[in-house]
Design a protein around this motif. Structure first.
Motif, PDB file in Angstrom:
ATOM      1  N   ARG A  12       0.792  -1.215   0.123  1.00 26.78           N
ATOM      2  CA  ARG A  12       0.007  -0.158   0.000  1.00 26.78           C
ATOM      3  C   ARG A  12       0.855   1.331   0.053  1.00 26.78           C
ATOM      4  O   ARG A  12       1.054   1.874  -1.181  1.00 26.78           O
ATOM      5  CB  ARG A  12      -0.819  -0.088   1.158  1.00 26.78           C
ATOM      6  CG  ARG A  12      -2.235   0.860   1.041  1.00 26.78           C
ATOM      7  CD  ARG A  12      -2.205   2.245   1.554  1.00 26.78           C
ATOM      8  NE  ARG A  12      -1.457   2.057   3.119  1.00 26.78           N
ATOM      9  CZ  ARG A  12      -0.878   3.229   3.588  1.00 26.78           C
ATOM     10  NH1 ARG A  12      -1.087   4.314   2.941  1.00 26.78           N
ATOM     11  NH2 ARG A  12      -0.593   3.400   4.807  1.00 26.78           N
ATOM     12  N   ASP A  13       1.446   1.612   1.112  1.00 25.93           N
ATOM     13  CA  ASP A  13       2.477   2.703   1.178  1.00 25.93           C
ATOM     14  C   ASP A  13       3.439   2.675   0.305  1.00 25.93           C
ATOM     15  O   ASP A  13       3.883   3.468  -0.403  1.00 25.93           O
ATOM     16  CB  ASP A  13       2.835   2.968   2.573  1.00 25.93           C
ATOM     17  CG  ASP A  13       2.488   4.244   3.067  1.00 25.93           C
ATOM     18  OD1 ASP A  13       2.053   5.135   2.354  1.00 25.93           O
ATOM     19  OD2 ASP A  13       2.950   4.556   4.477  1.00 25.93           O
ATOM     20  N   HIS A 205       4.641   4.285  12.785  1.00 24.26           N
ATOM     21  CA  HIS A 205       4.759   4.190  11.395  1.00 24.26           C
ATOM     22  C   HIS A 205       5.487   5.481  10.954  1.00 24.26           C
ATOM     23  O   HIS A 205       5.016   6.770  10.993  1.00 24.26           O
ATOM     24  CB  HIS A 205       3.223   4.401  10.819  1.00 24.26           C
ATOM     25  CG  HIS A 205       3.238   4.539   9.325  1.00 24.26           C
ATOM     26  ND1 HIS A 205       2.531   3.637   8.601  1.00 24.26           N
ATOM     27  CD2 HIS A 205       3.476   5.491   8.438  1.00 24.26           C
ATOM     28  CE1 HIS A 205       2.563   3.980   7.250  1.00 24.26           C
ATOM     29  NE2 HIS A 205       3.045   5.111   7.113  1.00 24.26           N
ATOM     30  N   HIS A 207       8.054   7.968   8.226  1.00 18.09           N
ATOM     31  CA  HIS A 207       8.638   7.933   6.852  1.00 18.09           C
ATOM     32  C   HIS A 207       9.956   8.686   6.924  1.00 18.09           C
ATOM     33  O   HIS A 207      10.361   9.155   7.838  1.00 18.09           O
ATOM     34  CB  HIS A 207       7.308   8.801   6.118  1.00 18.09           C
ATOM     35  CG  HIS A 207       6.404   8.298   5.619  1.00 18.09           C
ATOM     36  ND1 HIS A 207       6.053   8.139   4.397  1.00 18.09           N
ATOM     37  CD2 HIS A 207       5.170   7.859   6.316  1.00 18.09           C
ATOM     38  CE1 HIS A 207       5.024   7.222   4.272  1.00 18.09           C
ATOM     39  NE2 HIS A 207       4.175   7.222   5.286  1.00 18.09           N
ATOM     40  N   ASN A 241       9.296   4.720   3.323  1.00 20.86           N
ATOM     41  CA  ASN A 241       8.869   4.619   4.697  1.00 20.86           C
ATOM     42  C   ASN A 241      10.129   3.728   5.379  1.00 20.86           C
ATOM     43  O   ASN A 241      11.133   3.667   4.684  1.00 20.86           O
ATOM     44  CB  ASN A 241       7.882   3.525   4.705  1.00 20.86           C
ATOM     45  CG  ASN A 241       6.564   3.980   4.023  1.00 20.86           C
ATOM     46  OD1 ASN A 241       6.545   4.718   3.058  1.00 20.86           O
ATOM     47  ND2 ASN A 241       5.625   3.843   4.878  1.00 20.86           N
TER      48      ASN A 241
HETATM   49 ZN    ZN Z   1       2.626   6.229   5.255  1.00 20.37          ZN
END
Ligand code: ZN
Length: 527
Positions: A12-13, A205, A207, A241
């Motif tokens: 997804r990311d 989470h 980045h 990420n």
């Molecule tokens: Zn993200």
């Protein structure tokens, strides 16, 4: 022993990285691979956003996974609508995954300026959406978007958003450094602050916009987070990420935190390369832990130390993550590098006179534009040729190449034709052959093989896999030195050779001849 659960969002990311587009088939393959690696949660996509993700979830239900749990991703309901009527939330339920990861806003400014609603309505959106998914029997992970930036601007509100998710029944609250600009020690402090606010476990989470995503993730774990989100090879929008391929070995080998098994850790390099392959990206040599250069030594002093003590210039044993040590031979090398490299290549070489002679030869050849770092087959030949009793399988006598441009209206215009004539000596016979090709290198290759194949019929197995040309001194214009790297394969093994000259045809010819000689000497015998 502390335990951390790994949550992968490559699909997804990660897929939001420029140039990445996974097919449904690729996504299913990656899920299987991540399951083998021991990832606990795999985010498959955003079912409400596109038909491809919908198809993925429909097919993913039938995957037999050994331990990984699939997650669907989506956002909280829209302002001033009922959760049960929100198309996004309905698509999340329809995806039939055991876990739903729900993203909601934790920053006051994001709510008022971007979402353009009130702070109270945002809290209601979080509360209703979590409750709705819980009522459908889902495990709900709440991604607190912009949590750290939100905390810096208005901590009270940021904490209120995660408390709301917690009270509505979220099973884990994941604190997101969405813009990737937070420093690791600030992350640690804010994770500790969040832990006092909620009962549910916390996740991170991060980045990588400040090149700190891995550092922030590890600091969050140290401060109490028990779920870590990242992507394979650090894929993701902008700067990516948190790289799960760096996070895992750090957790396991350096922080003594349980996550995947030793056997699974030993697959890390393979998984990293496998996913690169499916993403159609080349492997980054300098990538920590899994890159081809991560444990490769070049400086003479380093290599000399490595031969005495293998930990002298390595932070971990590369085999633990499925990688290996290597040595690059170059003009910077010392005798130790040559001996080490020869040993790695399965060749016997003493530290004495022979190694010194090879080193001198490498320095001489590199001054002429050759480079052996990527051309290990040509390095092997240097070692062979340094032996006084070496008899090459063939000798090049000379060659001639003609290139013609012809006008052929019948063939639809013009065509380039090349023809090569080659003289080669095998034993005491001199063979003379000629061949046509679609270019000069192709014609030379065919003529040379034609001559040699009478003596070595197995050469028919060998074919050119890649051909790279590099201009070494561009300012010299058409008189510049040219380096050619040729990669050949026999269907099972591949090898690379190098040639250099101011003439591109001669440089190619040298690399081509090395390639065939190498195969006749080493490959043909040992395979
Ligand atoms: Zn993200």
């Amino acid at each position: 022993m502390k335990q951390v659960q790994l949550y992968d969002t490559t699909l997804r990311d990660g897929a939001q990285q420029e140039g990445i587009s996974f097919s449904v088939e690729d996504k299913l393959k990656i899920v299987r691979k991540l399951d083998e690696l021991g990832i606990n949660f795999i985010e498959g996509g955003w079912p409400g956003s596109n038909p491809k993700d919908e198809e993925f979830f429909a097919r993913a239900q039938h995957l037999q996974l050994s331990q990984a749990v699939l997650c669907a991703f989506g956002s909280t309901r829209r302002p001033h609508t009922a959760a049960g009527k929100d198309p996004n939330l309905r698509a999340l339920v329809k995806a039939k995954t055991p876990v739903v990861t729900l993203v909601g806003k934790s920053s006051e400014l994001q709510v008022t300026r971007v979402l353009e609603t009130t702070l109270e309505e945002n809290l209601a959106m979080i509360r209703d959406s979590v409750s709705f998914l819980k009522s459908k029997g889902r495990i709900v992970f709440f991604d607190a978007e912009h949590f750290f930036d939100g905390c810096k601007a208005n901590a009270e509100y940021a904490l209120l958003t995660i408390r709301t998710a917690d009270e509505a029944g979220a099973d884990c609250v994941i604190l997101c450094d969405t813009n990737g600009g937070t420093l690791p020690y600030d992350v640690a402090a804010m994770v500790e602050m969040a832990a006092k606010e909620v009962n549910s476990p916390l996740g991170i989470h991060a980045h990588n916009d400040a090149d700190l995503a891995v550092a922030c993730s590890l600091m969050a774990v140290r401060a109490g987070a028990v779920q870590l989100q990242g992507t394979i090879n650090g894929y993701g929008e902008r700067c990516g990420n948190a790289n799960i391929c760096s996070v895992i070995p750090a957790l396991k080998l350096k922080m003594n935190i349980a996550c995947i098994s030793d056997e699974q850790l030993a697959k890390l390099t393979e998984v990293s390369h496998y996913v690169n392959e499916l993403a159609n990206l080349s492997t980054v040599a300098r990538q920590p832990y899994v890159g081809g250069s991560a444990f490769t030594h070049k400086g003479g002093m380093h290599v000399s130390a490595m031969t005495k003590w293998d930990k002298s210039y390595q932070h971990i044993d590369p085999e633990l993550v499925g990688n290996r040590s290597g040595v690059l031979v170059s003009e910077l090398s010392g005798v130790s590098s040559i001996v080490y490299k020869a040993k790695e290549r399965g060749l016997v070489l003493s530290r004495g006179e022979e190694a010194r002679r090879i080193l001198e030869q490498i320095k001489l050849m590199e001054s002429r534009g050759f480079q052996y770092e990527d051309a290990e087959a040509s390095f092997d030949l240097l070692v062979y040729r340094a032996r006084s009793d070496y008899r090459p399988p063939f000798d090049l006598v000379d060659f001639m190449v003609m290139v013609e441009k012809r006008r052929r209206p019948s063939a639809g215009g013009e065509e380039i034709l090349a023809e090569a004539m080659v003289k080669v000596r095998v034993g005491d016979q001199v063979v003379h052959t000629a061949s046509e090709g679609n270019g000069p290198i192709d014609a030379l290759d065919k003529a040379l093989r034609k001559g040699l194949i009478e003596f070595y019929p197995d050469l028919a197995l060998v074919r050119l896999a890649d051909y790279k040309v590099r201009i070494l001194d561009e300012s010299a214009g058409t008189e510049a030195q040219v380096r050619v790297l040729i990669e050949c394969t026999d269907g099972t093994h591949g090898w690379t050779t190098v040639g250099s000259s101011t003439n591109i045809i001669e440089a190619s010819w040298l690399a081509l001849a090395d390639s065939l000689e190498y195969w006749l000497l080493r490959a043909a015998k040992s395979y």
